[in-house]
Design an enzyme around this catalytic site. Structure first.
Site, PDB file in Angstrom:
ATOM      1  N   TYR A  57       5.816  -6.306   1.365  1.00 44.86           N
ATOM      2  CA  TYR A  57       5.348  -5.995   0.016  1.00 44.86           C
ATOM      3  C   TYR A  57       5.224  -7.269  -0.820  1.00 44.86           C
ATOM      4  O   TYR A  57       4.781  -7.211  -1.964  1.00 44.86           O
ATOM      5  CB  TYR A  57       6.303  -5.032  -0.694  1.00 44.86           C
ATOM      6  CG  TYR A  57       6.576  -3.748   0.041  1.00 44.86           C
ATOM      7  CD1 TYR A  57       5.694  -3.240   0.997  1.00 44.86           C
ATOM      8  CD2 TYR A  57       7.733  -3.009  -0.223  1.00 44.86           C
ATOM      9  CE1 TYR A  57       5.960  -2.063   1.672  1.00 44.86           C
ATOM     10  CE2 TYR A  57       8.001  -1.828   0.447  1.00 44.86           C
ATOM     11  CZ  TYR A  57       7.122  -1.361   1.391  1.00 44.86           C
ATOM     12  OH  TYR A  57       7.399  -0.198   2.053  1.00 44.86           O
ATOM     13  N   PHE A 212      -1.537  11.580  -6.405  1.00 51.64           N
ATOM     14  CA  PHE A 212      -2.504  12.680  -6.401  1.00 51.64           C
ATOM     15  C   PHE A 212      -1.870  13.983  -6.876  1.00 51.64           C
ATOM     16  O   PHE A 212      -2.446  14.721  -7.681  1.00 51.64           O
ATOM     17  CB  PHE A 212      -3.084  12.869  -4.997  1.00 51.64           C
ATOM     18  CG  PHE A 212      -4.033  14.030  -4.891  1.00 51.64           C
ATOM     19  CD1 PHE A 212      -5.369  13.879  -5.235  1.00 51.64           C
ATOM     20  CD2 PHE A 212      -3.600  15.272  -4.458  1.00 51.64           C
ATOM     21  CE1 PHE A 212      -6.242  14.953  -5.161  1.00 51.64           C
ATOM     22  CE2 PHE A 212      -4.465  16.344  -4.381  1.00 51.64           C
ATOM     23  CZ  PHE A 212      -5.795  16.193  -4.729  1.00 51.64           C
TER      24      PHE A 212
END
Length: 321
Positions: A57, A212
């Protein structure tokens, strides 16, 4: 926040953790360090003790956690990973550069320990399966690192059940990390039965389906440069349109609970198995508080049954990439 057991080796964590990837990777530009330190400290204040990161990351992601958590080290659980050294483009697609050889694992661990400013890692995950290294070899290395006190527990991320079983037989696996949500339920098919059988915990990333399922993303949402959702199949307008029925169902239940869609989604996930620990990620304080309050939402057995029945009847497009 209540606590949950990850595995049978004694690891206790808050029933929700904080995924820190988005602070530096995947969702656009890295976020201001002081703002993220404040958010991490707020997570602790709200009862969270589990923080998830990885070198891939960005080394700065581990460094951020190291600086933010050093004054709280004995009271938090740091999960980081090994096995993915870099990403390279193959035919225009990012492909992980893998190395889980024992010597490389030790080198990767030393780097993480330095960046995290700690003498040990609480939960050390193999990030991706390295086809060149047998699971027994990886597990034997973990066994040695635990004996040396450099790690306390270990886990495996994004691996098939047979690989996990072989590794577990050599050195018990405390947790699996994989994607799980209302729109990605594949772990129910093979990973959950294995967790039930072997006593392994499950850390669920993307429990809100990369945002979402929160109901906050529209078909016309524009993503900043570096936000991988702009390339994900589940955010294509035609896929979102097909999955709108799922969002409508969640919103309907949320309204009846005086809750948000995100809170209902997280409450549903916590109710599926007692060893599931979602790790929603965020860079916003109000979303952090909203997510963690999802643990306070109670869904009755009847509501859960009705919800799962309704989910099973929906034609959910599980397109990821």
């Amino acid at each position: 926040m209540k606590m949950r057991k990850l595995g049978s080796q004694g690891l206790l964590v808050s029933e929700m953790g904080l995924g820190c990837m988005g602070m530096d990777h995947g969702y656009g530009k890295p976020v201001d360090r002081q703002a993220m330190t404040t958010l991490i400290h707020k997570a602790i204040e709200l009862g969270c003790n589990l923080f998830d990161t990885a070198p891939i990351y960005g080394f700065e992601n581990e460094e951020l956690l190291g600086n933010a958590l050093k004054a709280h080290r004995e009271n938090v659980v740091i999960a980081t990973k090994f096995g993915v050294l870099d990403m390279e483009l193959v035919d225009g697609q990012p492909v992980p550069v893998l190395d889980s050889s024992p010597a490389s694992i030790r080198e990767q661990l030393d780097g993480s320990l330095k960046r995290l400013q700690t003498d040990y890692i609480d939960l050390f995950y193999q990030h991706r399966v390295d086809p060149k290294v047998e699971p027994e070899v990886v597990a034997q290395t973990m066994k040695a690192l635990i004996a040396e006190g450099k790690i306390k527990y270990w886990g495996i991320s994004n691996a098939p059940a047979d690989y996990i079983r072989r590794a577990h037989a050599v050195c018990p696996v405390s947790a699996i990390e994989d994607q799980y949500s209302m729109m990605w339920r594949k772990p129910e098919q093979d990973l959950f039965p294995m967790c039930d059988e072997l006593g392994i915990g499950f850390m669920a990333y993307s429990p809100l389906g990369n945002g979402f399922l929160s109901g906050k993303v529209a078909q016309n949402t524009e993503y900043q440069e570096g936000d991988f959702r702009g390339q994900m199949g589940r955010f294509k307008p035609e896929v979102m349109a097909q999955n709108q029925a799922l969002l409508d169902l969640i919103a309907q239940i949320a309204a009846s609970k005086n809750a948000t869609s995100a809170q209902v989604v997280l409450a549903w996930e916590l109710a599926q198995k007692p060893y599931i620990v979602p790790i929603p990620g965020t860079t916003k304080l109000h979303r952090l508080e909203e997510n963690f309050k999802g643990a306070e939402i109670e869904l009755s057995a009847e509501e859960l049954a009705d919800l799962n029945t309704a989910l099973s009847k929906l034609d959910i497009n599980e397109t990821f990439f």
